[in-house]
Design a protein around this motif. Sequence first.
Motif, PDB file in Angstrom:
ATOM      1  N   ASP A   1       0.824  -1.212   0.000  1.00  0.00           N
ATOM      2  CA  ASP A   1       0.000   0.000   0.000  1.00  0.00           C
ATOM      3  C   ASP A   1       0.858   1.262   0.000  1.00  0.00           C
ATOM      4  OD1 ASP A   1      -2.326   1.424  -0.146  1.00  0.00           O
ATOM      5  OD2 ASP A   1      -2.802   1.291   1.985  1.00  0.00           O
ATOM      6  N   LEU A   2       1.792   1.320  -0.958  1.00  0.00           N
ATOM      7  CA  LEU A   2       2.672   2.481  -1.090  1.00  0.00           C
ATOM      8  C   LEU A   2       2.317   3.261  -2.350  1.00  0.00           C
ATOM      9  CD1 LEU A   2       6.118   0.759  -0.325  1.00  0.00           C
ATOM     10  CD2 LEU A   2       4.485   1.766   1.304  1.00  0.00           C
ATOM     11  N   CYS A   3       2.615   4.541  -2.347  1.00  0.00           N
ATOM     12  CA  CYS A   3       2.604   5.322  -3.573  1.00  0.00           C
ATOM     13  C   CYS A   3       4.049   5.438  -4.057  1.00  0.00           C
ATOM     14  CB  CYS A   3       1.985   6.699  -3.368  1.00  0.00           C
ATOM     15  SG  CYS A   3       2.772   7.716  -2.098  1.00  0.00           S
ATOM     16  N   ALA A   4       4.225   5.768  -5.336  1.00  0.00           N
ATOM     17  CA  ALA A   4       5.583   5.770  -5.887  1.00  0.00           C
ATOM     18  C   ALA A   4       5.659   6.683  -7.092  1.00  0.00           C
ATOM     19  CB  ALA A   4       5.998   4.345  -6.277  1.00  0.00           C
ATOM     20  N   VAL A   5       6.873   7.126  -7.387  1.00  0.00           N
ATOM     21  CA  VAL A   5       7.145   7.851  -8.619  1.00  0.00           C
ATOM     22  C   VAL A   5       8.485   7.386  -9.159  1.00  0.00           C
ATOM     23  CG1 VAL A   5       8.124   9.829  -7.357  1.00  0.00           C
ATOM     24  CG2 VAL A   5       7.381  10.114  -9.728  1.00  0.00           C
ATOM     25  N   ALA A   6       8.477   6.968 -10.425  1.00  0.00           N
ATOM     26  CA  ALA A   6       9.708   6.610 -11.121  1.00  0.00           C
ATOM     27  C   ALA A   6      10.311   7.886 -11.694  1.00  0.00           C
ATOM     28  CB  ALA A   6       9.421   5.601 -12.226  1.00  0.00           C
ATOM     29  N   VAL A   7      11.602   8.073 -11.458  1.00  0.00           N
ATOM     30  CA  VAL A   7      12.271   9.334 -11.784  1.00  0.00           C
ATOM     31  C   VAL A   7      13.471   9.062 -12.690  1.00  0.00           C
ATOM     32  CG1 VAL A   7      13.414  11.372 -10.812  1.00  0.00           C
ATOM     33  CG2 VAL A   7      11.599  10.219  -9.524  1.00  0.00           C
ATOM     34  N   PRO A   8      13.608   9.764 -13.826  1.00  0.00           N
ATOM     35  CA  PRO A   8      14.799   9.604 -14.656  1.00  0.00           C
ATOM     36  C   PRO A   8      16.052   9.996 -13.872  1.00  0.00           C
ATOM     37  CG  PRO A   8      13.085  10.821 -15.826  1.00  0.00           C
ATOM     38  CD  PRO A   8      12.646  10.737 -14.396  1.00  0.00           C
ATOM     39  N   SER A   9      17.116   9.229 -14.077  1.00  0.00           N
ATOM     40  CA  SER A   9      18.360   9.479 -13.345  1.00  0.00           C
ATOM     41  C   SER A   9      19.553   9.330 -14.270  1.00  0.00           C
ATOM     42  CB  SER A   9      18.477   8.516 -12.160  1.00  0.00           C
ATOM     43  OG  SER A   9      19.653   8.765 -11.414  1.00  0.00           O
ATOM     44  N   GLY A  10      19.531  10.092 -15.348  1.00  0.00           N
ATOM     45  CA  GLY A  10      20.654  10.065 -16.272  1.00  0.00           C
ATOM     46  C   GLY A  10      20.669   8.795 -17.099  1.00  0.00           C
ATOM     47  N   ALA A  11      21.861   8.456 -17.579  1.00  0.00           N
ATOM     48  CA  ALA A  11      22.021   7.296 -18.451  1.00  0.00           C
ATOM     49  C   ALA A  11      23.049   6.347 -17.862  1.00  0.00           C
ATOM     50  CB  ALA A  11      22.447   7.737 -19.844  1.00  0.00           C
ATOM     51  N   ALA A  12      22.740   5.046 -17.948  1.00  0.00           N
ATOM     52  CA  ALA A  12      23.705   4.039 -17.519  1.00  0.00           C
ATOM     53  C   ALA A  12      24.781   3.844 -18.581  1.00  0.00           C
ATOM     54  CB  ALA A  12      22.995   2.719 -17.243  1.00  0.00           C
ATOM     55  N   ALA A  13      24.421   4.094 -19.832  1.00  0.00           N
ATOM     56  CA  ALA A  13      25.316   4.020 -20.985  1.00  0.00           C
ATOM     57  C   ALA A  13      24.656   4.840 -22.086  1.00  0.00           C
ATOM     58  CB  ALA A  13      25.520   2.564 -21.414  1.00  0.00           C
ATOM     59  N   PRO A  14      25.351   5.110 -23.180  1.00  0.00           N
ATOM     60  CA  PRO A  14      24.727   5.897 -24.248  1.00  0.00           C
ATOM     61  C   PRO A  14      23.391   5.308 -24.692  1.00  0.00           C
ATOM     62  CG  PRO A  14      27.082   5.691 -24.659  1.00  0.00           C
ATOM     63  CD  PRO A  14      26.771   4.815 -23.478  1.00  0.00           C
ATOM     64  N   ALA A  15      22.372   6.176 -24.753  1.00  0.00           N
ATOM     65  CA  ALA A  15      21.011   5.794 -25.160  1.00  0.00           C
ATOM     66  C   ALA A  15      20.454   4.674 -24.291  1.00  0.00           C
ATOM     67  CB  ALA A  15      20.981   5.391 -26.635  1.00  0.00           C
ATOM     68  N   LEU A  16      20.878   4.626 -23.022  1.00  0.00           N
ATOM     69  CA  LEU A  16      20.400   3.607 -22.083  1.00  0.00           C
ATOM     70  C   LEU A  16      19.979   4.312 -20.797  1.00  0.00           C
ATOM     71  CD1 LEU A  16      20.161   0.460 -21.754  1.00  0.00           C
ATOM     72  CD2 LEU A  16      22.296   0.607 -20.465  1.00  0.00           C
ATOM     73  N   PRO A  17      18.721   4.775 -20.729  1.00  0.00           N
ATOM     74  CA  PRO A  17      18.287   5.524 -19.547  1.00  0.00           C
ATOM     75  C   PRO A  17      18.366   4.688 -18.278  1.00  0.00           C
ATOM     76  CG  PRO A  17      16.699   5.722 -21.345  1.00  0.00           C
ATOM     77  CD  PRO A  17      17.652   4.641 -21.725  1.00  0.00           C
TER      78      PRO A  17
END
Length: 570
Positions: free
Chosen positions: A407-423
């Motif tokens: 019973d949690l709320c959540a938000v997925a947040v972009p955090s840069g790239a792990a590798a080129p064109a790999l969010p």
Amino acid sequence: MSAATPLRLTMSWLKDRYAQGDLSPETIAEEIVRRSTADAEKNIWIAPPSMDRIRPYLERLRSMDPKDAPLWGIPFAVKDNIDVAGLPTTAACSAYAYEPEGHATVVERLVAAGAFPVGKTNLDQFATGLVGTRSPYGETHNALRPELISGGSSSGSAVAVARGQAAFALGTDTAGSGRVPAALNGLYGWKPSVGAWPTKGVVPACASLDCVTAFAHELEDMLLVDAAVRGVDADDAWSKSVPRSPVELPSRLLVPEGPLTFYGPYAAEYEAAWEAAVAKLETLGVPMERVDVELFKQAASILYGGPWVAERWAGLGSFLEANPGAAFPVTEAILRSGASGAYDAASVFTATHRLQAMKLEAKKLLAGGVLAMPTCGGTWTREQVRNDPIATNSLMGLYTNHCNLLDLCAVAVPSGAAAPALPFGITLFACAGGEGLLESVVRRWAQPAPTTLVAVCGLHMRGLPLEKQMREHRARFVREDRTAAKYRMYKLPTTPAKPGLVKTPQGGASLRLEVWEMPLETFGAFVAGIPAPLGIGKVELQDGTEVAGFVCESFAAQGADDITAQGGWR
């Protein structure tokens, strides 16, 4: 793609262009139709955008005052397990398709606010999967790397936003379907508290856990959607009033202690990206604690290893029994596991009581706080998922499956790239109703305080005694570097011994140091605490740039040991 229309469609950009009169909802709809046609091979849509389908909504906009409609002219996509009047709902199974009598509640509320649906998106069939490949309508390609998975089950919704075919999109989330596709396509994913957004008009996966979610490029867009659709629907048995907490920083930021599991062909890159995200979280000005996350692992394990698989069967079993072979093979195998007889009535109550105890423990742990985890521990190629569809999908839920059960709320947040064109992305979790806490952290994450680089060459380096001062002032390590070949280093007669870095007109050397980033709001207090003869000045690096850093008054070198030949303090 129109040169005047960016790939990244946001509400703020659209509203500005509408206000200036250089764009209309009709022209943006035409561009969306063009883009969806150009991207047809990416398998984003089940009912793709067409002007014939969109035109009635555009005509309706002419009778609406934009000042009274907060989402006027905003195009959105709808996952095809959510009802849109006039379009069949398939849940990615043509034999299951039906014609809804009206909009799902969330769609109805969005249309009333001035938004217009452009089409129905592809999904892992019956919202059963986290990979985006379990659909007879084709595997949805990742928006940036087509050989990789898009994430599921809300695959088409996320890719539609990432490819500029909607300003936002509706998905659903039972085990992570509103968060995993966000992370894999570089988006925000908003998962409200269970019941806060009505699910009337949504094909159930696990009705007691299901949430409608939103994908967007900006936090503000998700908040506008939340404001438009949040609230009780008196005709929805699962709907409930979940007031949002005030928008204020949490008392604590929690991150998992110990090493985490990463997987897939980019496991090492994902692990490094997570470490960088934790370092950034440390700079947000919220006390951070490392916590044992075994509770969340246990909760995640019972989603498919407990009687909730029987809830999926309860919703779809009669259709599958009446239509053998109609479902995607791997999907049917998963759903039929709920009819295996492994779970009797007693086991259901045993699991429910165990989960209730877990909810209480989670509520105590997260009281006033926000938990951060990787959204995904890795990703896969679509071929890898085809070759091992069960194990690859299971790992995608490693950090997501616990959320709705607890019973949690959540938000997925972009955090840069792990590798080129790999969010890469992280997810923030709070107790039910804690969306205000999540919003405050995301705002600080997305718009951090101004910072300055600081070069450190002695006890403030990583692993040395004064590193804690860097952390206390919310600094984060950036990189190892070297000075220009213009410095000498002396061992000062202090207790403990410290280095003195002195710039010299000749006879200097290039010395090893570290570069950190520190918020300007804490930099002054940090500088004030540095004892003479040390201070902060400009340090020239080997590439010729200058950054703030530790320097020493030249008189202190007299009688001190010259340790320049060591190449640095370490």
